[in-house]
Write an enzyme that holds these catalytic residues in place. Structure first.
Site, short mmCIF file in Angstrom:
data_model
loop_
_atom_site.label_atom_id
_atom_site.label_comp_id
_atom_site.label_asym_id
_atom_site.label_seq_id
_atom_site.Cartn_x
_atom_site.Cartn_y
_atom_site.Cartn_z
CB SER A 1 4.25 33.91 -28.80
OG SER A 1 3.30 33.06 -28.19
CG ASP B 1 -0.05 26.88 -23.52
OD1 ASP B 1 -0.11 26.68 -22.29
OD2 ASP B 1 0.33 27.96 -24.01
NE ARG C 1 -3.24 27.55 -22.74
CZ ARG C 1 -3.26 28.84 -23.01
NH1 ARG C 1 -4.07 29.64 -22.33
NH2 ARG C 1 -2.52 29.36 -23.94
CG ASP D 1 -1.35 30.46 -35.34
OD1 ASP D 1 -1.04 30.66 -36.53
OD2 ASP D 1 -0.52 30.35 -34.42
#
Ligand code: ARG
Length: 405
Positions: free
Chosen positions: A178, A126, A97, A16
């Site tokens: 994931s 996220d 994050r 990605d």
């Protein structure tokens, strides 16, 4: 030729974010600066990932080791808050994050970049955390989320576009899950886990062994805290980061730290999530046990509500927001004397607190004992209960009077 505008991209090296580099170049006409955050995730070399970013077309790529900062500025708050979203999940992604975002903003400023990009989908938490964190640090920055805007629905469609545009496709077959991981643990979702009736297959876990296969002998560990922060293991002074590495190992080999839950995402979706957070869960268990001993009752009770709010606020991506800071104000005021040692026992998937001691203990043997040293004033209880129960008793009397009506 006029210089292109720049975008700073949170880059992982996966398919990605690799496509993101090319997408930002082709579709947005931007120069891409890739940032790879080292937060303690599993990897086979971040320099190789950096090189890949450059090969894909990034004008610059950085590996930033954020581990010390992550532990000493983020996981310190998390342990003091006993941070568990929905009373279960110790927030691993929600904690990384903000620290990554901080570096994205720093690097954007250094390069005069107006844009920051990430590779999150439009369905997860996220994206919220990256964007909210970035805007709280610099509200003038513009966000680009290529995965949210590109037309590919499936991985084969992405691979086809990647091949056509000279983006390297990882040779290994992509894992059917994931995954996000760092020092605080690993999150696994998607694939067969999307059916909440399916038991998680053993192969999703890498930090923990299965409880069934764990050693038949218990393993004891003494965890020392100072002001609510872990400072030693088995009497040996250690840095918080080393304690986390070591406890991930010890708890992990004893099959402790797995979670399987249905979780409420901020975007409204319930999702089935599996986690393994051996050190995080062991440290929170131990820290709570020390608080039970050191915090005055009313503070302890009030803190439980604050902790829940803290975890929710952080889960929602509001790390740099004023409410988070205000809640920290309360929490920090409770932690000065959360100092002492907790003994835990790991055994086949369990972590049990079996001992605690502290110079700041509010546990008073003389008050607690049923032995002859008992100093508790038993007679005082009668008057106490009379007044404590008065409102309820008055109510009950009224209901008794009206019973026949
Ligand atoms: N559901 C967890 C959270 O929101 C984990 C997210 C993991 N992220 C991922 N890209 N797999 O914190």
């Amino acid at each position: 030729m006029t210089e292109k505008e720049k975008v700073v991209l949170a880059y992982s090296g996966g398919l990605d974010t690799s496509i993101c580099i090319k997408w930002l170049m082709d579709e947005h006409n931007l120069d891409v600066i890739a940032v790879i955050g080292e937060v303690g995730q599993e990897h086979e070399g971040l320099e190789a990932i950096r090189q890949k970013a450059l090969r894909t077309g990034a004008i610059e790529a950085y590996v930033v080791d954020m581990r010390e900062e992550f532990v000493n500025e983020y996981l310190t708050d998390a342990i003091r808050a006993n941070a568990l979203y929905e009373n279960k999940y110790p927030l691993l992604s929600a904690l990384s994050r903000p620290v990554i975002s901080k570096h994205l903003v720093r690097i954007a400023h250094e390069h005069g970049a107006k844009y920051i990009a990430h590779g999150c989908t439009g369905k997860g938490n996220d994206q919220v955390r990256f964007e909210t964190s970035v805007w709280l640090l610099d509200p003038s920055i513009k966000i680009i989320a290529p995965v949210r805007e590109w037309p590919f629905k499936t991985r084969p469609e992405e691979i086809e576009w990647a091949a056509e545009h000279g983006v390297e496709v990882p040779v290994t077959n992509a894992k059917p899950y994931s995954i996000d991981d760092n020092l605080w643990g690993r999150a696994i979702e998607c694939g067969v886990l999307e059916d909440p009736w399916n038991e998680p297959p053993e192969d999703i876990y890498t930090m923990t062994g299965s409880p069934e296969a764990a050693p038949d002998k218990p393993e004891y560990v003494e965890i020392g805290f100072d002001g609510g922060i872990p400072v030693s293991l088995d009497g040996k002074d250690m840095s918080y980061i080393d304690i986390i590495y070591k406890l991930n190992e010890i708890a992990g080999r004893n099959g402790y730290g797995r979670l399987d839950m249905i979780e409420n995402r901020l975007v409204g979706v319930k999702s089935r999530e599996c986690y393994e957070q051996p050190a995080a869960l062991a440290l929170i268990t131990a820290h709570k046990a020390l608080e039970d001993m050191c915090l005055e009752r009313e503070v302890l009770h009030y803190k439980l509500g604050i902790e829940q709010k803290w975890a929710e606020v952080v889960y929602y991506g509001q790390w740099f927001a004023p409410l988070k800071m205000a809640l920290d104000g309360f929490i920090n005021a409770t932690q000065e004397h959360v100092t002492g040692t907790v003994r835990v026992k790991f055994y086949k998937g369990n972590c049990t607190v079996v001992g605690r001691r502290s110079d700041y203990s509010v546990y008073d043997y003389a008050l607690a004992t049923y032995d002859k040293e008992d100093s508790f004033d038993h007679e005082a209880s009668a008057g106490f209960i009379e007044l404590f129960a008065l409102p309820a008793k008055t109510w009950a009397q009224n209901r008794q009077l009206n019973a026949d009506k």
